[in-house]
Design an enzyme around this catalytic site. Structure first.
Site, PDB file in Angstrom:
ATOM      1  N   LYS A 123      32.764  -3.599  41.656  1.00  0.00           N
ATOM      2  CA  LYS A 123      33.061  -3.959  40.258  1.00  0.00           C
ATOM      3  C   LYS A 123      32.481  -5.363  40.053  1.00  0.00           C
ATOM      4  O   LYS A 123      33.190  -6.375  40.126  1.00  0.00           O
ATOM      5  CB  LYS A 123      34.576  -3.891  40.028  1.00  0.00           C
ATOM      6  CG  LYS A 123      34.957  -3.743  38.580  1.00  0.00           C
ATOM      7  CD  LYS A 123      36.407  -3.329  38.446  1.00  0.00           C
ATOM      8  CE  LYS A 123      36.951  -3.569  37.064  1.00  0.00           C
ATOM      9  NZ  LYS A 123      36.267  -2.861  35.981  1.00  0.00           N
TER      10      LYS A 123
HETATM   11  C1  LIG Z   1      32.385   1.029  34.709  1.00  0.00           C
HETATM   12  C2  LIG Z   1      33.769   1.496  34.983  1.00  0.00           C
HETATM   13  N1  LIG Z   1      33.967   2.745  35.406  1.00  0.00           N
HETATM   14  C3  LIG Z   1      35.199   3.224  35.666  1.00  0.00           C
HETATM   15  C4  LIG Z   1      36.314   2.433  35.493  1.00  0.00           C
HETATM   16  C5  LIG Z   1      37.680   2.988  35.814  1.00  0.00           C
HETATM   17  O1  LIG Z   1      38.172   2.414  36.983  1.00  0.00           O
HETATM   18  P1  LIG Z   1      39.735   2.231  37.213  1.00  0.00           P
HETATM   19  O2  LIG Z   1      40.365   3.550  36.951  1.00  0.00           O
HETATM   20  O3  LIG Z   1      39.852   1.823  38.633  1.00  0.00           O
HETATM   21  O4  LIG Z   1      40.204   1.182  36.267  1.00  0.00           O
HETATM   22  C6  LIG Z   1      36.157   1.118  35.051  1.00  0.00           C
HETATM   23  C7  LIG Z   1      37.317   0.252  34.880  1.00  0.00           C
HETATM   24  O5  LIG Z   1      37.648  -0.506  35.739  1.00  0.00           O
HETATM   25  C8  LIG Z   1      34.861   0.630  34.799  1.00  0.00           C
HETATM   26  O6  LIG Z   1      34.662  -0.618  34.376  1.00  0.00           O
END
Ligand SMILES: Cc1ncc(COP(=O)(O)O)c(C=O)c1O
Length: 310
Positions: free
Chosen positions: A155
């Protein structure tokens, strides 16, 4: 009580937590972060920090990719977050944003020979998409970054330029959200959410090899589908046109929760209304994330109860 930040290894009022204009991460996107929801339980006067350990495990992985030394264990990161939330005095749902970043005030693109720092802030965040009424989407003209470009399993701050380009294009074209495809045209994910579809009675979601962030909500929903509905989600490549013929479609994410997709590229999904499986999963997720289901207690980090307000 003013909100606090954990910054430069100490707690301080958020208004005093400032970084310099030359900070490396500000110029080059060399940081990684998390988004964690804390659900306030007004009956028990405490927060449930939902799957916080899993968020910090992912953050340690993102830091490893960026060669950021994050000198805390998952347990210590959870304790620091708990203290920050308690100090900030909120009595409502909160959103926690930890950030690990290249903190040197230095010009020059690289990952090596730079200092690292870590901060946490806590704030509030309304649901990012309209989960109650569903959303209208387009497939983006922007392609999702590939693992060979900036690894999307991390991330990583810089990756969010890709998401921001897609999101603004979608909004300016009259849609709520963008769906990004991979370089070879397979469905990857939304600008800040993972995607699921129900097709021929199967629950399907793109695999990690299609450049998704391995979402924690995605994992939660897959486990709830299996445990509570007896549905095994299938991770496989998804064609764009499969979205058009799906019976149901939805996004998952910490910010968005579980948001039904009612339309893609001007084509209604199924009946154009929230689908049955989507609605069931939405209800299950909303109940479980609040921290009240003992079956999922290993996902809950419960803060000690606050004294009742005088
Ligand atoms: C690009 C992206 N994909 C997917 C997600 C979903 O991830 P999570 O369920 O861990 O928040 C997020 C959010 O964090 C994101 O920024």
């Amino acid at each position: 009580m003013p909100p606090y930040a954990f910054f430069h290894k100490q707690f301080m009022p958020l208004s005093e937590a400032k970084i310099g204009v030359l900070t490396h991460a500000l110029h080059y996107g060399t940081g990684c972060f998390e988004g964690i929801r804390g659900y306030w339980d007004s009956r028990r006067n405490r927060f449930c920090l939902f799957r916080i350990q899993d968020h910090y495990k992912r953050m340690l992985d993102s830091s490893r990719i960026l060669r950021i030394n994050l000198p805390y264990s998952v347990d210590r990161l959870c304790q620091l977050t708990e203290e920050l939330v308690q100090r900030s005095g909120y009595r409502e749902n909160v959103y926690i944003r930890p950030l690990a970043y290249k903190s040197s005030e230095a010009i020059g693109v690289r990952l090596h020979d730079l200092d690292d720092d870590f901060l946490i802030i806590v704030t509030t965040l309304p649901p990012y998409l309209d989960a109650e009424n569903g959303v209208r989407c387009c497939t983006s003209s922007w392609r999702r970054v590939d693992d060979t470009m900036i690894p999307p399993r991390g991330k990583i701050s810089g990756i969010y330029v890709n998401s921001a380009l897609a999101k603004t294009e979608a909004r300016e074209n009259g849609f709520d959200e963008a769906i990004l495809l991979t370089q070879d045209g397979h469905v990857s994910e939304g600008s800040g959410e993972n995607i699921f579809l129900v097709l021929g009675g199967e629950l399907i979601t793109p695999p990690s090899s299609d450049n998704i962030l391995m979402g924690i909500t995605r994992d939660t929903v897959m486990k709830l589908a299996q445990n509570e509905l007896g549905i095994d989600a299938i991770e496989r490549q998804v064609d764009r046109s499969e979205l058009y013929v799906a019976q149901e479609c939805f996004f998952t994410g910490t910010a968005a929760n579980l948001a039904p997709i009612l339309e893609v590229d001007h084509r209604p999904i199924g009946t154009g209304k929230i689908g049955k499986i989507t609605a069931k999963l939405q209800k299950l997720y909303a109940e479980v994330a609040l921290g009240r289901n003992p079956k999922y207690s290993n996902w809950y980090y419960l803060t000690p109860p606050r004294p009742a307000k005088s």
